[in-house]
Enzyme design. Structure first.
Site, PDB file in Angstrom:
ATOM      1  N   LYS A  14      -1.192  -4.363   4.942  1.00 56.31           N
ATOM      2  CA  LYS A  14      -0.198  -3.697   5.784  1.00 56.31           C
ATOM      3  C   LYS A  14      -0.735  -2.380   6.333  1.00 56.31           C
ATOM      4  O   LYS A  14      -0.576  -2.076   7.502  1.00 56.31           O
ATOM      5  CB  LYS A  14       1.106  -3.441   4.995  1.00 56.31           C
ATOM      6  CG  LYS A  14       1.756  -4.701   4.437  1.00 56.31           C
ATOM      7  CD  LYS A  14       3.127  -4.423   3.832  1.00 56.31           C
ATOM      8  CE  LYS A  14       3.109  -3.547   2.595  1.00 56.31           C
ATOM      9  NZ  LYS A  14       2.465  -4.169   1.419  1.00 56.31           N
ATOM     10  N   ARG A  89      12.025  -2.350   0.748  1.00 58.30           N
ATOM     11  CA  ARG A  89      11.387  -3.055  -0.361  1.00 58.30           C
ATOM     12  C   ARG A  89      12.415  -3.713  -1.282  1.00 58.30           C
ATOM     13  O   ARG A  89      12.035  -4.346  -2.257  1.00 58.30           O
ATOM     14  CB  ARG A  89      10.611  -1.994  -1.135  1.00 58.30           C
ATOM     15  CG  ARG A  89       9.431  -2.432  -1.927  1.00 58.30           C
ATOM     16  CD  ARG A  89       8.142  -2.178  -1.250  1.00 58.30           C
ATOM     17  NE  ARG A  89       7.048  -1.851  -2.127  1.00 58.30           N
ATOM     18  CZ  ARG A  89       6.022  -1.101  -1.749  1.00 58.30           C
ATOM     19  NH1 ARG A  89       6.005  -0.576  -0.543  1.00 58.30           N
ATOM     20  NH2 ARG A  89       5.038  -0.887  -2.559  1.00 58.30           N
ATOM     21  N   ARG A 128     -10.237  -2.332  -3.806  1.00 53.53           N
ATOM     22  CA  ARG A 128      -9.719  -1.063  -3.290  1.00 53.53           C
ATOM     23  C   ARG A 128      -9.675  -0.007  -4.392  1.00 53.53           C
ATOM     24  O   ARG A 128      -9.946   1.165  -4.145  1.00 53.53           O
ATOM     25  CB  ARG A 128      -8.312  -1.297  -2.715  1.00 53.53           C
ATOM     26  CG  ARG A 128      -7.701  -0.052  -2.109  1.00 53.53           C
ATOM     27  CD  ARG A 128      -6.386  -0.346  -1.431  1.00 53.53           C
ATOM     28  NE  ARG A 128      -5.278  -0.396  -2.370  1.00 53.53           N
ATOM     29  CZ  ARG A 128      -4.036  -0.745  -2.039  1.00 53.53           C
ATOM     30  NH1 ARG A 128      -3.756  -1.098  -0.809  1.00 53.53           N
ATOM     31  NH2 ARG A 128      -3.079  -0.741  -2.935  1.00 53.53           N
ATOM     32  N   ARG A 134      -6.339   5.654  -6.604  1.00 59.15           N
ATOM     33  CA  ARG A 134      -4.921   5.472  -6.935  1.00 59.15           C
ATOM     34  C   ARG A 134      -4.768   5.030  -8.378  1.00 59.15           C
ATOM     35  O   ARG A 134      -5.387   4.063  -8.806  1.00 59.15           O
ATOM     36  CB  ARG A 134      -4.299   4.420  -5.990  1.00 59.15           C
ATOM     37  CG  ARG A 134      -3.941   5.000  -4.645  1.00 59.15           C
ATOM     38  CD  ARG A 134      -3.414   3.948  -3.703  1.00 59.15           C
ATOM     39  NE  ARG A 134      -2.250   3.223  -4.204  1.00 59.15           N
ATOM     40  CZ  ARG A 134      -1.501   2.428  -3.453  1.00 59.15           C
ATOM     41  NH1 ARG A 134      -1.794   2.271  -2.171  1.00 59.15           N
ATOM     42  NH2 ARG A 134      -0.474   1.804  -3.967  1.00 59.15           N
ATOM     43  N   ARG A 145       3.095  -4.517 -10.394  1.00 55.94           N
ATOM     44  CA  ARG A 145       3.543  -4.364  -9.001  1.00 55.94           C
ATOM     45  C   ARG A 145       3.898  -5.719  -8.399  1.00 55.94           C
ATOM     46  O   ARG A 145       4.848  -5.830  -7.624  1.00 55.94           O
ATOM     47  CB  ARG A 145       2.477  -3.638  -8.175  1.00 55.94           C
ATOM     48  CG  ARG A 145       2.435  -2.150  -8.516  1.00 55.94           C
ATOM     49  CD  ARG A 145       1.151  -1.496  -8.084  1.00 55.94           C
ATOM     50  NE  ARG A 145       1.024  -1.408  -6.655  1.00 55.94           N
ATOM     51  CZ  ARG A 145      -0.125  -1.127  -6.026  1.00 55.94           C
ATOM     52  NH1 ARG A 145      -1.223  -0.909  -6.743  1.00 55.94           N
ATOM     53  NH2 ARG A 145      -0.173  -1.057  -4.733  1.00 55.94           N
TER      54      ARG A 145
HETATM   55  P1  AMP Z   1       2.474   1.182  -1.498  1.00 51.04           P
HETATM   56  O1  AMP Z   1       1.529   2.229  -1.029  1.00 51.04           O
HETATM   57  O2  AMP Z   1       3.327   0.647  -0.386  1.00 51.04           O
HETATM   58  O3  AMP Z   1       1.788   0.108  -2.285  1.00 51.04           O
HETATM   59  O4  AMP Z   1       3.489   1.899  -2.518  1.00 51.04           O
HETATM   60  C1  AMP Z   1       3.023   2.491  -3.692  1.00 51.04           C
HETATM   61  C2  AMP Z   1       4.179   2.727  -4.648  1.00 51.04           C
HETATM   62  O5  AMP Z   1       5.120   3.615  -4.051  1.00 51.04           O
HETATM   63  C3  AMP Z   1       4.981   1.490  -5.023  1.00 51.04           C
HETATM   64  O6  AMP Z   1       4.390   0.759  -6.077  1.00 51.04           O
HETATM   65  C4  AMP Z   1       6.305   2.119  -5.426  1.00 51.04           C
HETATM   66  O7  AMP Z   1       6.211   2.730  -6.686  1.00 51.04           O
HETATM   67  C5  AMP Z   1       6.457   3.232  -4.400  1.00 51.04           C
HETATM   68  N1  AMP Z   1       7.137   2.785  -3.171  1.00 51.04           N
HETATM   69  C6  AMP Z   1       6.611   2.707  -1.924  1.00 51.04           C
HETATM   70  N2  AMP Z   1       7.510   2.270  -1.042  1.00 51.04           N
HETATM   71  C7  AMP Z   1       8.653   2.043  -1.741  1.00 51.04           C
HETATM   72  C8  AMP Z   1       9.954   1.566  -1.395  1.00 51.04           C
HETATM   73  N3  AMP Z   1      10.276   1.229  -0.137  1.00 51.04           N
HETATM   74  N4  AMP Z   1      10.870   1.472  -2.404  1.00 51.04           N
HETATM   75  C9  AMP Z   1      10.589   1.810  -3.655  1.00 51.04           C
HETATM   76  N5  AMP Z   1       9.388   2.254  -4.060  1.00 51.04           N
HETATM   77  C10 AMP Z   1       8.422   2.384  -3.107  1.00 51.04           C
END
Ligand code: AMP
Length: 191
Positions: A14, A89, A128, A134, A145
């Site tokens: 994404k 999400r 990654r 991270r 996740r």
């Molecule tokens: P991402 O970078 O999109 O993989 O997001 C990393 C982490 O941020 C996720 O594992 C969640 O802990 C949190 N996070 C990101 N977007 C959301 C969302 N829309 N709702 C809830 N938690 C989120």
């Protein structure tokens, strides 16, 4: 206005595709993951509050992410449109987004769902993790996740399918080819 939700499991690409989409279509781009990581990096109150959840691979609360998006949507209403990455999400977030869009007189143009097999996803994320720095890119947290994704995020596919907004995109292969698939769908959405 072109308002796109880029959807997909962790590791679907994404973030990579978003960079191309936002450039080509001049959209205001918001990744809730990036925004939350910025809050953590800056050590804000919000960042401190969400750190243990994110590091553990858990979703943060719907209210927090929706409020983050609301402020940014409000500030960018005069642009060409929005691109959301990693948001919504949960079904609750999607419902709150609908309410917010109604309030601002906006419509979701389409949801683009990147389809990638589980094996490829895990492989990409471990790769990654070697350079991302991270805390959540390690195998145990990655697994969690995916559990969060399956339980809370996947139901959104049905939610958007019912609204006739869902578009599936082949998310494996060359980055340029995947982007081409995305552009084809977007050109249909613009008609
Ligand atoms: P991402 O970078 O999109 O993989 O997001 C990393 C982490 O941020 C996720 O594992 C969640 O802990 C949190 N996070 C990101 N977007 C959301 C969302 N829309 N709702 C809830 N938690 C989120």
């Amino acid at each position: 206005m072109l308002n796109i939700i880029l959807f997909g499991p962790p590791g679907a690409g994404k973030g990579t595709q978003s960079k191309f989409i936002k450039e080509k279509y001049s959209l205001a781009y918001f990744s809730t993951g990036d925004l939350l990581r910025e809050e953590m990096a800056q050590g804000t109150e919000l960042g401190k509050k969400v750190k243990s959840l994110i590091d553990g691979g858990n979703l943060v609360s719907d209210e927090i992410v929706v409020e983050m998006i609301r402020q940014r949507v409000k500030a960018n209403l005069s642009g060409n449109g929005f691109l959301f990455d990693g948001f919504p999400r949960t079904v609750r977030q999607a419902e709150m987004l609908d309410e917010m869009f109604d309030e601002f007189g906006l419509k979701i143009s389409g949801v683009l769902s990147l389809e990638v097999s589980q094996d490829v996803l895990v492989e990409r994320m471990i790769e990654r993790g070697k350079t991302s720095g991270r805390a959540d890119d390690n195998i145990d947290t990655i697994r969690h996740r995916f559990e969060e994704y399956d339980a809370k995020t996947k139901p959104l596919l049905g939610f958007y399918e019912k609204k006739n907004l869902l578009n599936n995109i082949q998310g494996e292969g060359k980055i340029e080819d995947i982007f081409e698939g995305i552009c084809k769908i977007i050109s249909k959405l613009q008609k």
